[in-house]
Design a protein around this motif. Structure first.
Motif, PDB file in Angstrom:
ATOM      1  N   SER A   1     -16.912   3.610  -5.199  1.00 51.47           N
ATOM      2  CA  SER A   1     -15.854   4.155  -4.360  1.00 51.47           C
ATOM      3  C   SER A   1     -15.858   3.490  -2.984  1.00 51.47           C
ATOM      4  N   MET A   2     -17.062   3.240  -2.463  1.00 47.79           N
ATOM      5  CA  MET A   2     -17.181   2.563  -1.169  1.00 47.79           C
ATOM      6  C   MET A   2     -16.598   1.153  -1.238  1.00 47.79           C
ATOM      7  N   LEU A   3     -16.852   0.466  -2.345  1.00 45.49           N
ATOM      8  CA  LEU A   3     -16.296  -0.882  -2.524  1.00 45.49           C
ATOM      9  C   LEU A   3     -14.766  -0.834  -2.616  1.00 45.49           C
ATOM     10  N   GLN A   4     -14.256   0.163  -3.313  1.00 41.68           N
ATOM     11  CA  GLN A   4     -12.806   0.331  -3.417  1.00 41.68           C
ATOM     12  C   GLN A   4     -12.187   0.577  -2.040  1.00 41.68           C
ATOM     13  N   ASP A   5     -12.847   1.384  -1.225  1.00 38.99           N
ATOM     14  CA  ASP A   5     -12.347   1.647   0.134  1.00 38.99           C
ATOM     15  C   ASP A   5     -12.321   0.356   0.955  1.00 38.99           C
ATOM     16  N   GLN A   6     -13.353  -0.455   0.793  1.00 35.16           N
ATOM     17  CA  GLN A   6     -13.410  -1.724   1.515  1.00 35.16           C
ATOM     18  C   GLN A   6     -12.278  -2.649   1.076  1.00 35.16           C
ATOM     19  N   MET A   7     -12.004  -2.641  -0.225  1.00 33.18           N
ATOM     20  CA  MET A   7     -10.914  -3.471  -0.747  1.00 33.18           C
ATOM     21  C   MET A   7      -9.561  -3.000  -0.198  1.00 33.18           C
ATOM     22  N   GLN A   8      -9.388  -1.696  -0.082  1.00 34.92           N
ATOM     23  CA  GLN A   8      -8.143  -1.159   0.464  1.00 34.92           C
ATOM     24  C   GLN A   8      -7.963  -1.563   1.926  1.00 34.92           C
ATOM     25  N   GLN A   9      -9.061  -1.547   2.678  1.00 38.58           N
ATOM     26  CA  GLN A   9      -9.002  -1.941   4.084  1.00 38.58           C
ATOM     27  C   GLN A   9      -8.622  -3.415   4.226  1.00 38.58           C
ATOM     28  N   ILE A  10      -9.211  -4.242   3.372  1.00 39.20           N
ATOM     29  CA  ILE A  10      -8.896  -5.676   3.407  1.00 39.20           C
ATOM     30  C   ILE A  10      -7.436  -5.911   3.049  1.00 39.20           C
ATOM     31  N   THR A  11      -6.954  -5.215   2.013  1.00 36.16           N
ATOM     32  CA  THR A  11      -5.561  -5.358   1.591  1.00 36.16           C
ATOM     33  C   THR A  11      -4.606  -4.944   2.708  1.00 36.16           C
ATOM     34  N   LYS A  12      -4.927  -3.846   3.387  1.00 35.95           N
ATOM     35  CA  LYS A  12      -4.096  -3.404   4.513  1.00 35.95           C
ATOM     36  C   LYS A  12      -4.129  -4.435   5.641  1.00 35.95           C
ATOM     37  N   GLY A  13      -5.312  -4.996   5.882  1.00 43.97           N
ATOM     38  CA  GLY A  13      -5.438  -6.013   6.926  1.00 43.97           C
ATOM     39  C   GLY A  13      -4.586  -7.234   6.631  1.00 43.97           C
ATOM     40  N   ILE A  14      -4.561  -7.647   5.367  1.00 46.01           N
ATOM     41  CA  ILE A  14      -3.728  -8.784   4.969  1.00 46.01           C
ATOM     42  C   ILE A  14      -2.255  -8.468   5.195  1.00 46.01           C
ATOM     43  N   SER A  15      -1.832  -7.285   4.771  1.00 45.39           N
ATOM     44  CA  SER A  15      -0.440  -6.870   4.936  1.00 45.39           C
ATOM     45  C   SER A  15      -0.049  -6.826   6.412  1.00 45.39           C
ATOM     46  N   ASP A  16      -0.917  -6.258   7.238  1.00 46.84           N
ATOM     47  CA  ASP A  16      -0.630  -6.160   8.680  1.00 46.84           C
ATOM     48  C   ASP A  16      -0.552  -7.545   9.319  1.00 46.84           C
ATOM     49  N   THR A  17      -1.442  -8.423   8.909  1.00 50.94           N
ATOM     50  CA  THR A  17      -1.460  -9.781   9.458  1.00 50.94           C
ATOM     51  C   THR A  17      -0.162 -10.509   9.146  1.00 50.94           C
ATOM     52  N   LEU A  18       0.282 -10.423   7.902  1.00 48.53           N
ATOM     53  CA  LEU A  18       1.520 -11.102   7.504  1.00 48.53           C
ATOM     54  C   LEU A  18       2.735 -10.503   8.215  1.00 48.53           C
ATOM     55  N   SER A  19       2.683  -9.210   8.475  1.00 52.79           N
ATOM     56  CA  SER A  19       3.819  -8.540   9.122  1.00 52.79           C
ATOM     57  C   SER A  19       3.863  -8.790  10.629  1.00 52.79           C
ATOM     58  N   ASN A  20       2.696  -8.994  11.246  1.00 56.79           N
ATOM     59  CA  ASN A  20       2.633  -9.008  12.712  1.00 56.79           C
ATOM     60  C   ASN A  20       2.427 -10.379  13.341  1.00 56.79           C
ATOM     61  N   THR A  21       2.181 -11.407  12.534  1.00 62.20           N
ATOM     62  CA  THR A  21       1.977 -12.740  13.099  1.00 62.20           C
ATOM     63  C   THR A  21       3.300 -13.297  13.628  1.00 62.20           C
ATOM     64  N   THR A  22       3.296 -13.728  14.894  1.00 63.51           N
ATOM     65  CA  THR A  22       4.513 -14.266  15.506  1.00 63.51           C
ATOM     66  C   THR A  22       4.248 -15.621  16.151  1.00 63.51           C
ATOM     67  N   TYR A  23       5.329 -16.366  16.345  1.00 62.84           N
ATOM     68  CA  TYR A  23       5.291 -17.634  17.079  1.00 62.84           C
ATOM     69  C   TYR A  23       6.509 -17.652  17.988  1.00 62.84           C
ATOM     70  N   ASN A  24       6.268 -17.663  19.285  1.00 63.02           N
ATOM     71  CA  ASN A  24       7.361 -17.568  20.263  1.00 63.02           C
ATOM     72  C   ASN A  24       8.249 -16.353  20.002  1.00 63.02           C
ATOM     73  N   GLY A  25       7.604 -15.243  19.630  1.00 59.19           N
ATOM     74  CA  GLY A  25       8.340 -13.994  19.420  1.00 59.19           C
ATOM     75  C   GLY A  25       9.010 -13.866  18.069  1.00 59.19           C
ATOM     76  N   ILE A  26       8.834 -14.861  17.190  1.00 61.05           N
ATOM     77  CA  ILE A  26       9.471 -14.855  15.868  1.00 61.05           C
ATOM     78  C   ILE A  26       8.425 -14.527  14.805  1.00 61.05           C
ATOM     79  N   ASN A  27       8.780 -13.631  13.872  1.00 60.68           N
ATOM     80  CA  ASN A  27       7.872 -13.312  12.780  1.00 60.68           C
ATOM     81  C   ASN A  27       7.684 -14.547  11.898  1.00 60.68           C
ATOM     82  N   VAL A  28       6.452 -15.014  11.818  1.00 60.83           N
ATOM     83  CA  VAL A  28       6.168 -16.285  11.143  1.00 60.83           C
ATOM     84  C   VAL A  28       6.445 -16.222   9.646  1.00 60.83           C
ATOM     85  N   PHE A  29       6.126 -15.084   9.011  1.00 61.39           N
ATOM     86  CA  PHE A  29       6.179 -15.020   7.555  1.00 61.39           C
ATOM     87  C   PHE A  29       7.406 -14.292   7.018  1.00 61.39           C
TER      88      PHE A  29
END
Length: 234
Positions: free
Chosen positions: A95-123
């Motif tokens: 269960s602890m490993l599953q929680d860690q996987m969920q955190q990583i997945t959320k981190g990936i999603s947040d990174t793709l959503s929030n990465t910008t270049y000159n104010g523009i969403n990169v992805f």
């Protein structure tokens, strides 16, 4: 040593602006003034096109750097998924490993959503560069920690996207080099009227060489990644 692409682009933009500045000449001869204005107009047109390509190169290098991290995090997901199927672990440990996987997945999603270049969403962006329509749409919606195949498919998807970015960056770099040569030739004509811009012209040449080296290094790293993936996949 890693080359700071943003610093190169900032230096290049400064030197381009200095060389193309039409206000620096003090010339009372009308014929020379007409020639100077004509050269300045050509240079400003070339500069604008060149900066568009250099901005695109910077944009894609930001994208590739982020996707490199996403690929590494996806590799961690693969390892954790294997660990969750270890019969030696109890349910709490799994269960602890599953929680860690969920955190990583959320981190990936947040990174793709929030990465910008000159104010523009990169992805989540499309733009036109020259005659080419460019689109970079990367999402993690298909990533499912309960489905090992989706993790592998997502990692392959990220690596293919990085390969496409490397190909685009190489093409854009070649065009930027062509435009830099054109701009320098125009600047050499103008330098006869404005000797003080010679240093800026030399700096433009140096900045362009550094930018080419940075783009080549990124493309080389992506080629190595592709070779490693091919080896792993048999």
């Amino acid at each position: 040593m890693q080359i700071n692409t943003n610093n190169i682009l900032n230096n290049l933009q400064f030197n381009l602006a200095q060389v193309a500045d039409p206000s620096k000449v003090d010339n009372t001869d009308s014929a020379d003034k007409i020639l100077h204005d004509s050269i300045s107009s050509d240079m400003n047109s070339t500069k604008a096109e060149l900066m568009n390509y250099n901005d695109a190169i910077g944009y894609m290098q930001v994208a590739d750097g982020v996707l490199q991290g996403v690929s590494q995090q996806t590799d961690v997901l693969n390892k954790l998924d294997v660990a969750t199927h270890n019969d030696a672990l109890n349910s709490d440990q799994k269960s602890m490993l599953q929680d860690q996987m969920q955190q990583i997945t959320k981190g990936i999603s947040d990174t793709l959503s929030n990465t910008t270049y000159n104010g523009i969403n990169v992805f989540n962006n499309s733009f036109k560069l020259g005659d080419e329509d460019v689109s970079l749409q990367v999402k993690s919606d298909s990533l499912d920690i309960n489905n090992p195949k989706s993790i592998n498919d997502f990692q392959n998807y990220i690596n293919h996207t990085r390969s496409d970015i490397a190909s685009f960056s190489s093409s854009a770099s070649a065009k930027a080099n062509e435009l830099t040569t054109k701009f320098v030739n125009e600047a050499n004509s103008k330098a006869g009227m404005e000797p003080d811009i010679a240093n800026n012209v030399n700096n433009i040449k140096k900045d362009n060489l550094q930018l080419k080296a940075s783009t080549f290094a990124a493309a080389h790293n992506t080629d190595l990644l592709a070779q490693q993936m091919k080896t792993l996949l048999g």
